[in-house]
Enzyme design. Structure first.
Site, PDB file in Angstrom:
ATOM      1  N   ALA A  67       0.866  -1.179   0.000  1.00  0.00           N
ATOM      2  CA  ALA A  67       0.000   0.000   0.000  1.00  0.00           C
ATOM      3  C   ALA A  67       0.902   1.227   0.000  1.00  0.00           C
ATOM      4  CB  ALA A  67      -0.878  -0.020   1.245  1.00  0.00           C
ATOM      5  N   GLY A 110       0.615  -4.980   0.749  1.00  0.00           N
ATOM      6  CA  GLY A 110      -0.604  -4.993  -0.074  1.00  0.00           C
ATOM      7  C   GLY A 110      -0.337  -5.513  -1.484  1.00  0.00           C
ATOM      8  N   GLU A 113      -0.406  -9.132  -1.096  1.00  0.00           N
ATOM      9  CA  GLU A 113      -1.814  -9.508  -0.896  1.00  0.00           C
ATOM     10  C   GLU A 113      -2.567  -9.487  -2.229  1.00  0.00           C
ATOM     11  OE1 GLU A 113      -2.131  -6.568   2.166  1.00  0.00           O
ATOM     12  OE2 GLU A 113      -2.443  -8.080   3.720  1.00  0.00           O
ATOM     13  N   GLU A 133       4.891  -5.287   6.811  1.00  0.00           N
ATOM     14  CA  GLU A 133       4.171  -4.215   7.523  1.00  0.00           C
ATOM     15  C   GLU A 133       4.729  -3.999   8.926  1.00  0.00           C
ATOM     16  OE1 GLU A 133       2.732  -6.590   5.728  1.00  0.00           O
ATOM     17  OE2 GLU A 133       1.091  -5.763   4.536  1.00  0.00           O
TER      18      GLU A 133
HETATM   19  N1  CAA Z   1       4.638   3.199  -0.610  1.00  0.00           N
HETATM   20  C1  CAA Z   1       5.074   4.374  -1.095  1.00  0.00           C
HETATM   21  N2  CAA Z   1       6.283   4.521  -1.692  1.00  0.00           N
HETATM   22  C2  CAA Z   1       7.058   3.443  -1.804  1.00  0.00           C
HETATM   23  C3  CAA Z   1       6.662   2.176  -1.315  1.00  0.00           C
HETATM   24  C4  CAA Z   1       5.371   2.086  -0.695  1.00  0.00           C
HETATM   25  N3  CAA Z   1       4.889   0.919  -0.232  1.00  0.00           N
HETATM   26  N4  CAA Z   1       7.665   1.291  -1.551  1.00  0.00           N
HETATM   27  C5  CAA Z   1       8.630   1.972  -2.169  1.00  0.00           C
HETATM   28  N5  CAA Z   1       8.279   3.270  -2.320  1.00  0.00           N
HETATM   29  C6  CAA Z   1       9.061   4.344  -2.957  1.00  0.00           C
HETATM   30  C7  CAA Z   1      10.233   4.774  -2.100  1.00  0.00           C
HETATM   31  O1  CAA Z   1       9.821   5.698  -1.122  1.00  0.00           O
HETATM   32  C8  CAA Z   1      11.152   5.373  -3.139  1.00  0.00           C
HETATM   33  O2  CAA Z   1      10.696   6.647  -3.448  1.00  0.00           O
HETATM   34  P1  CAA Z   1      11.777   7.864  -3.671  1.00  0.00           P
HETATM   35  O3  CAA Z   1      12.576   7.454  -4.866  1.00  0.00           O
HETATM   36  O4  CAA Z   1      10.923   9.069  -3.901  1.00  0.00           O
HETATM   37  O5  CAA Z   1      12.598   7.911  -2.420  1.00  0.00           O
HETATM   38  C9  CAA Z   1      10.923   4.509  -4.358  1.00  0.00           C
HETATM   39  O6  CAA Z   1       9.651   3.845  -4.140  1.00  0.00           O
HETATM   40  C10 CAA Z   1      11.973   3.425  -4.531  1.00  0.00           C
HETATM   41  O7  CAA Z   1      12.086   2.718  -3.318  1.00  0.00           O
HETATM   42  P2  CAA Z   1      13.466   2.511  -2.543  1.00  0.00           P
HETATM   43  O8  CAA Z   1      14.406   3.640  -2.828  1.00  0.00           O
HETATM   44  O9  CAA Z   1      13.147   2.248  -1.104  1.00  0.00           O
HETATM   45  O10 CAA Z   1      13.996   1.190  -3.279  1.00  0.00           O
HETATM   46  P3  CAA Z   1      14.943   0.064  -2.664  1.00  0.00           P
HETATM   47  O11 CAA Z   1      15.272  -0.826  -3.821  1.00  0.00           O
HETATM   48  O12 CAA Z   1      16.047   0.639  -1.872  1.00  0.00           O
HETATM   49  O13 CAA Z   1      14.001  -0.748  -1.640  1.00  0.00           O
HETATM   50  C11 CAA Z   1      11.998  -1.864  -0.945  1.00  0.00           C
HETATM   51  C12 CAA Z   1      12.905  -1.463  -2.114  1.00  0.00           C
HETATM   52  C13 CAA Z   1      12.714  -2.870  -0.055  1.00  0.00           C
HETATM   53  C14 CAA Z   1      10.766  -2.518  -1.565  1.00  0.00           C
HETATM   54  C15 CAA Z   1      11.613  -0.610  -0.124  1.00  0.00           C
HETATM   55  O14 CAA Z   1      11.148   0.384  -1.018  1.00  0.00           O
HETATM   56  C16 CAA Z   1      10.531  -0.842   0.886  1.00  0.00           C
HETATM   57  O15 CAA Z   1      10.818  -1.404   1.935  1.00  0.00           O
HETATM   58  N6  CAA Z   1       9.302  -0.409   0.592  1.00  0.00           N
HETATM   59  C17 CAA Z   1       8.186  -0.517   1.517  1.00  0.00           C
HETATM   60  C18 CAA Z   1       7.636  -1.914   1.567  1.00  0.00           C
HETATM   61  C19 CAA Z   1       6.515  -1.989   2.595  1.00  0.00           C
HETATM   62  O16 CAA Z   1       6.698  -1.712   3.751  1.00  0.00           O
HETATM   63  N7  CAA Z   1       5.321  -2.413   2.128  1.00  0.00           N
HETATM   64  C20 CAA Z   1       4.170  -2.550   2.983  1.00  0.00           C
HETATM   65  C21 CAA Z   1       3.330  -1.312   2.942  1.00  0.00           C
HETATM   66  S1  CAA Z   1       2.017  -1.327   4.126  1.00  0.00           S
HETATM   67  C22 CAA Z   1       0.805  -2.240   3.427  1.00  0.00           C
HETATM   68  O17 CAA Z   1       0.932  -2.772   2.334  1.00  0.00           O
HETATM   69  C23 CAA Z   1      -0.456  -2.340   4.267  1.00  0.00           C
HETATM   70  C24 CAA Z   1      -1.478  -3.283   3.814  1.00  0.00           C
HETATM   71  O18 CAA Z   1      -1.225  -4.398   3.420  1.00  0.00           O
HETATM   72  C25 CAA Z   1      -2.895  -2.929   3.902  1.00  0.00           C
END
Ligand code: CAA
Length: 259
Positions: A67, A110, A113, A133
Site C-alpha cells: 500500500a 498490499g 496480498e 508491515e
Molecule cells: N509506498 C510508497 N512509496 C514506496 C513504497 C510504498 N509501499 N515502496 C517503495 N516506495 C518508494 C520509495 O519511497 C522510493 O521513493 P523515492 O525514490 O521518492 O525515495 C521509491 O519507491 C523506490 O524505493 P526505494 O528507494 O526504497 O527502493 P529500494 O530498492 O532501496 O528498496 C523496498 C525497495 C525494499 C521494496 C523498499 O522500497 C521498501 O521497503 N518499501 C516498503 C515496503 C513496505 O513496507 N510495504 C508494505 C506497505 S504497508 C501495506 O501494504 C499495508 C497493507 O497491506 C494494507
C-alpha cells in the site's frame, strides 16, 4: 499516463488481457485509486465474453511494494475504516474469470496480498515476496495473515510476518506460495503460454473450478466436497461439457463456446 495499462488483446490473442500496474517511481505502491482502477478494469473484462484469462503484472523492479505509505502515514483509524478498499477487495474476489499474477521484483505488503488475491502466481526467478508491515509499525490488512497462513502454514507465515523478511521466488515455490518460477526475462511470455492453455478450455468449467477451489479455503472438507459435486453436476447443463466429451470420443480438438 494512466496508473494502470490494459493490453487487450494480449499478444494478438483476444482471449487474454494484461493489466499492468504503472507507478514505477514508487514501485507500483497501491493507492485506493489504483485498486479502484484494477477492479473497474476487471469488472469490464468480466463482461467481455471473448476474454477467458486475465494477467496482472507490474514491471521488472516491482509487482507492487505494498500500500502507498505516503498516503497512509498520517491517516487515522476512521480514515481507514471509511476507505472503500475493503469493498474493492471484496469486488476483486467476485471476479469469476481466472486471474494470474505475473510477478517480477518485489511483491510486498498490499502488493503481495494482491498477488495472493489472484488465482495463482507465476514469478520471475528474482522476485521477492513478503509482508513487511511490521517494519513500519502495522500489520497486514488485506488478507496477508489469512491467505498467507492458508497457503504456507502457520509457522512460516508467522516467521515472515513477524520478522518482515522476504522469500525468494525459489523459496516461495518450495512452500507452495506460488505456482511456477521462470526466468525473469521470460515472465510475460511464459505466463501468456499458461493463460493460453486456460483460454483453450471451457470457460464454464474454468469458472466453476475457480469457484470450487476458492470455496475449499472457507469450508469444511465435507461441505466443500458437496459444493464441488454440485458444480460438477452443473457442467452437465453446458454445451461445453457435451463438446468436450464428444470431441474426445471423435478424436478431435474441442471448440468451447462458453455456454
Ligand atoms: N509506498 C510508497 N512509496 C514506496 C513504497 C510504498 N509501499 N515502496 C517503495 N516506495 C518508494 C520509495 O519511497 C522510493 O521513493 P523515492 O525514490 O521518492 O525515495 C521509491 O519507491 C523506490 O524505493 P526505494 O528507494 O526504497 O527502493 P529500494 O530498492 O532501496 O528498496 C523496498 C525497495 C525494499 C521494496 C523498499 O522500497 C521498501 O521497503 N518499501 C516498503 C515496503 C513496505 O513496507 N510495504 C508494505 C506497505 S504497508 C501495506 O501494504 C499495508 C497493507 O497491506 C494494507
Amino acid at each position: 499516463m494512466s496508473e494502470l495499462i490494459t493490453t487487450h488483446p494480449f499478444n494478438n490473442d483476444l482471449r487474454v488481457a494484461l493489466l499492468k500496474l504503472n507507478r514505477p517511481k514508487v514501485l507500483n505502491a497501491l493507492t485506493t485509486d489504483l485498486l479502484q482502477e484494477i477492479v473497474s478494469e476487471l469488472q469490464r473484462l468480466e463482461e467481455l465474453p471473448e476474454v477467458r484469462c486475465i494477467i496482472i503484472t507490474g514491471d521488472d523492479r516491482a509487482f507492487a511494494a505494498g500500500a502507498d505509505i505516503m498516503k497512509m502515514a498520517e491517516s487515522t483509524a476512521m480514515d481507514q475504516l471509511n476507505d472503500k478498499r475493503l469493498r474493492l477487495w471484496k469486488e476483486f474476489a467476485m471476479i469469476t474469470k481466472p486471474i494470474i499474477a505475473a510477478v517480477n521484483g518485489f511483491a510486498l505488503g498490499g502488493g503481495h496480498e494482491l498477488s495472493m488475491a489472484c488465482d495463482f502466481v507465476i514469478a520471475g526467478d528474482t522476485a521477492k515476496f513478503g509482508q513487511p508491515e511490521i517494519n513500519i509499525g502495522t500489520t497486514p490488512g488485506a488478507g496477508g495473515t489469512q491467505r498467507l497462513t492458508r497457503a504456507i502454514g502457520k509457522s512460516k507465515a508467522m516467521m515472515l510476518a513477524l520478522t518482515g523478511e522476504m522469500l525468494t521466488a525459489r523459496e516461495a515455490l518450495a512452500c507452495n506460495l506460488i505456482a511456477k518460477v521462470v526466468p525473469e526475462v521470460a515472465l510475460l511470455q511464459e505466463t501468456f503460454e499458461v493463460a493460453k492453455k486456460i483460454a483453450d478450455k471451457s470457460p464454464i468449467a474454468a469458472k466453476l473450478i475457480k469457484d470450487s477451489i476458492n470455496k475449499s479455503q472457507e469450508m469444511s472438507l465435507r461441505d466443500g466436497i458437496e459444493y464441488e459435486r454440485r458444480n460438477f453436476y452443473l457442467t452437465f447443463a453446458s454445451a461445453d461439457q457435451k463438446e468436450g466429451m464428444n470431441a474426445f470420443l471423435e478424436k478431435r480438438s474441442p471448440e468451447y463456446k462458453g455456454n
